[in-house]
Every structure is written in structure tokens, then in C-alpha cells.
Enzyme design. Sequence first.
Site, PDB file in Angstrom:
ATOM      1  N   GLU A 136       4.072  28.546  38.118  1.00 17.88           N
ATOM      2  CA  GLU A 136       4.447  28.084  36.774  1.00 17.88           C
ATOM      3  C   GLU A 136       4.312  26.556  36.735  1.00 17.88           C
ATOM      4  O   GLU A 136       4.880  25.859  37.566  1.00 17.88           O
ATOM      5  CB  GLU A 136       5.886  28.541  36.467  1.00 17.88           C
ATOM      6  CG  GLU A 136       6.513  27.968  35.226  1.00 17.88           C
ATOM      7  CD  GLU A 136       5.686  28.134  33.963  1.00 17.88           C
ATOM      8  OE1 GLU A 136       5.376  29.258  33.575  1.00 17.88           O
ATOM      9  OE2 GLU A 136       5.350  27.094  33.344  1.00 17.88           O
TER      10      GLU A 136
ATOM     11  N   ASP B  92       0.012  23.824  39.128  1.00 16.11           N
ATOM     12  CA  ASP B  92      -1.092  24.348  38.326  1.00 16.11           C
ATOM     13  C   ASP B  92      -1.686  25.572  39.035  1.00 16.11           C
ATOM     14  O   ASP B  92      -2.314  25.442  40.087  1.00 16.11           O
ATOM     15  CB  ASP B  92      -2.146  23.243  38.166  1.00 16.11           C
ATOM     16  CG  ASP B  92      -3.368  23.715  37.395  1.00 16.11           C
ATOM     17  OD1 ASP B  92      -3.439  24.906  37.021  1.00 16.11           O
ATOM     18  OD2 ASP B  92      -4.276  22.889  37.166  1.00 16.11           O
TER      19      ASP B  92
ATOM     20  N   ASP C 212      -0.599  30.785  27.157  1.00 14.52           N
ATOM     21  CA  ASP C 212      -0.596  29.917  25.971  1.00 14.52           C
ATOM     22  C   ASP C 212      -1.886  30.148  25.177  1.00 14.52           C
ATOM     23  O   ASP C 212      -2.984  30.088  25.739  1.00 14.52           O
ATOM     24  CB  ASP C 212      -0.500  28.449  26.396  1.00 14.52           C
ATOM     25  CG  ASP C 212       0.822  28.159  27.095  1.00 14.52           C
ATOM     26  OD1 ASP C 212       1.855  28.699  26.662  1.00 14.52           O
ATOM     27  OD2 ASP C 212       0.822  27.412  28.092  1.00 14.52           O
TER      28      ASP C 212
HETATM   29  C1  LIG Z   1       3.511  31.540  26.606  1.00 13.74           C
HETATM   30  S1  LIG Z   1       4.249  31.378  28.165  1.00 13.74           S
HETATM   31  C2  LIG Z   1       4.425  33.058  28.733  1.00 13.74           C
HETATM   32  C3  LIG Z   1       5.394  33.155  29.864  1.00 13.74           C
HETATM   33  C4  LIG Z   1       5.533  34.562  30.492  1.00 13.74           C
HETATM   34  N1  LIG Z   1       4.286  34.972  31.104  1.00 13.74           N
HETATM   35  C5  LIG Z   1       5.974  35.571  29.475  1.00 13.74           C
HETATM   36  O1  LIG Z   1       5.162  36.423  29.093  1.00 13.74           O
HETATM   37  O2  LIG Z   1       7.153  35.543  29.078  1.00 13.74           O
HETATM   38  C6  LIG Z   1       2.895  30.804  29.159  1.00 13.74           C
HETATM   39  C7  LIG Z   1       3.355  30.131  30.436  1.00 13.74           C
HETATM   40  O3  LIG Z   1       2.231  29.752  31.218  1.00 13.74           O
HETATM   41  C8  LIG Z   1       2.505  28.506  31.828  1.00 13.74           C
HETATM   42  N2  LIG Z   1       1.219  27.910  32.238  1.00 13.74           N
HETATM   43  C9  LIG Z   1       0.244  27.425  31.429  1.00 13.74           C
HETATM   44  N3  LIG Z   1      -0.795  26.970  32.150  1.00 13.74           N
HETATM   45  C10 LIG Z   1      -0.477  27.184  33.458  1.00 13.74           C
HETATM   46  C11 LIG Z   1      -1.135  26.918  34.685  1.00 13.74           C
HETATM   47  N4  LIG Z   1      -2.349  26.342  34.712  1.00 13.74           N
HETATM   48  N5  LIG Z   1      -0.511  27.247  35.829  1.00 13.74           N
HETATM   49  C12 LIG Z   1       0.729  27.810  35.815  1.00 13.74           C
HETATM   50  N6  LIG Z   1       1.407  28.075  34.675  1.00 13.74           N
HETATM   51  C13 LIG Z   1       0.805  27.785  33.518  1.00 13.74           C
HETATM   52  C14 LIG Z   1       3.247  27.753  30.754  1.00 13.74           C
HETATM   53  O4  LIG Z   1       3.994  26.658  31.263  1.00 13.74           O
HETATM   54  C15 LIG Z   1       4.128  28.854  30.184  1.00 13.74           C
HETATM   55  O5  LIG Z   1       5.371  28.933  30.858  1.00 13.74           O
END
Ligand SMILES: C[S@@+](CC[C@H](N)C(=O)[O-])C[C@H]1O[C@@H](n2cnc3c(N)ncnc32)[C@H](O)[C@@H]1O
Length: 213
Positions: A69, A96, A119
Site C-alpha cells: 500500500e 509503491d 484508483d
Molecule cells: C481506491 S483504493 C482501494 C483500496 C482497497 N483495495 C479496497 O478495495 O478497499 C486504492 C488503493 O490503492 C493504493 N495504491 C495506488 N497506487 C498504488 C501503488 N502503486 N502501490 C501500492 N498501492 C497503491 C491507494 O493508496 C489506495 O489505498
Amino acid sequence: MGRRALPKIDQTLDLSRHFYKVETLPAPWDPVAIFGREAPLEIELGSGKGLFLQNAAMGTPERNFLGVEVAYKYAKFIGHRLAKRGITNAIAVHGDGLKMFREQVPDASLAAVHVYFPDPWWKARHHKRRVMNESFLEDVVRTLQPGGKLHFWTDVKDYFDSALELIAQVTPLVGPLAVPEREAEHDLDFRTHFERRTRLHGEPVYRSEFVKQ
Ligand SMILES: C[S@@+](CC[C@H](N)C(=O)[O-])C[C@H]1O[C@@H](n2cnc3c(N)ncnc32)[C@H](O)[C@@H]1O
């Protein structure tokens, strides 16, 4: 959908077995050093508040789970959530996930990759920031073992359609396999927090599963 503030965490809880930074993971890659045992490993990219990791780890104790995350406070919150419940087969990693896959995850080392409600990056000019991109998909194919699975769910139809098209174009993965919706048996019986919120709002969830042959 916006996000609520996270509940407070107990600062005295020892997170050293549940919360890592990408840079402090063992190098070379060594899940046995992290989990203290050999077991099929599944990685979730973008774990949010960690509901999937908690439920999956408790529901399938014979597997190990690593959630990566990029948001520090969420990653730490997940580590706390896992530590508080004494879960020994899941960890949260801050960093990342795309970079971690590219630089650290070895070939044919994973039983599954999970990407839930990434996202959406709504504007067309921002689509290149979407995590379901060609380079990540190449890493998914490279890191999955034969028989390993990719799970991708979202509430954004356009993202779902374009990601499935890309998977068909650039990977040999077999799918999408049908993933039926399951009736929730209790308030936290959802794949992730975003699935819970989407379904409580009465909106559709698009689910897919692929297999590497
Ligand atoms: C819209 S949220 C969904 C969270 C979870 N998967 C859910 O369904 O409840 C997307 C998550 O992906 C994380 N994220 C985005 N790009 C990422 C990356 N390159 N590596 C790790 N996490 C990432 C964001 O910080 C966010 O917490």
C-alpha cells in the site's frame, strides 16, 4: 467516494512482524524470513484499509499474504489491524507496489495477485497512471506460478473493460472466469472495504479472475 478518517491505532503495539517498508523487505526476496514458513504466497496491490488481507489470512491459514500500500498511514493501519488480531500469515508493506513487483518479486513465485478497486484516474489524460497497465501486467505474468491467479475487481465499468481488453492483448492469461456475487453473511463479509461501500450504495461491482497456464 471519499474516505473516512482512520480509527486511532495503539502506538504501543509491536508492529515489527506485520508492518514493513518495501526497502526493508529481505533482499534477496525471502518470504520464509518474513513468515517463518514456506507456503503459497499471494500479493495484494493497493490494500487500502486491509479488509481483504485480514479475511483472506484468517480464512486460508495455509497461505501467506503480503499487501502493498503506497499510502503510509493506511499501510501502518493494516499492520496494526493484523498485529492486533495476532495474524501470523499476512503482512502490510508500505511503498509503491508497481516498483516492488518490477524490482523485487521473483519469477514464478506467486500463487495469486489481487487488485481490488484500484484508483480510477477518471480523466483520459491520467489513464496512464492506472495500475492495470501493460508493464504491471507483464510483471503479473512473470511472477505468477503456473496455475496462479490474477483477481481484478472494480466498480468502474470503463476501467474494467479497458483492463480486460489489455489483458487479452498483452498477456497469455486465461479468462475472465466468472466470479459470482456472494450474499454477505455479516457486516464485514465483503472482499474489500470498497466492495462493501459500493454494494451498500446499490452500485454494481465488476469482477474478474484469470489463470496462468
Ligand atoms: C481506491 S483504493 C482501494 C483500496 C482497497 N483495495 C479496497 O478495495 O478497499 C486504492 C488503493 O490503492 C493504493 N495504491 C495506488 N497506487 C498504488 C501503488 N502503486 N502501490 C501500492 N498501492 C497503491 C491507494 O493508496 C489506495 O489505498
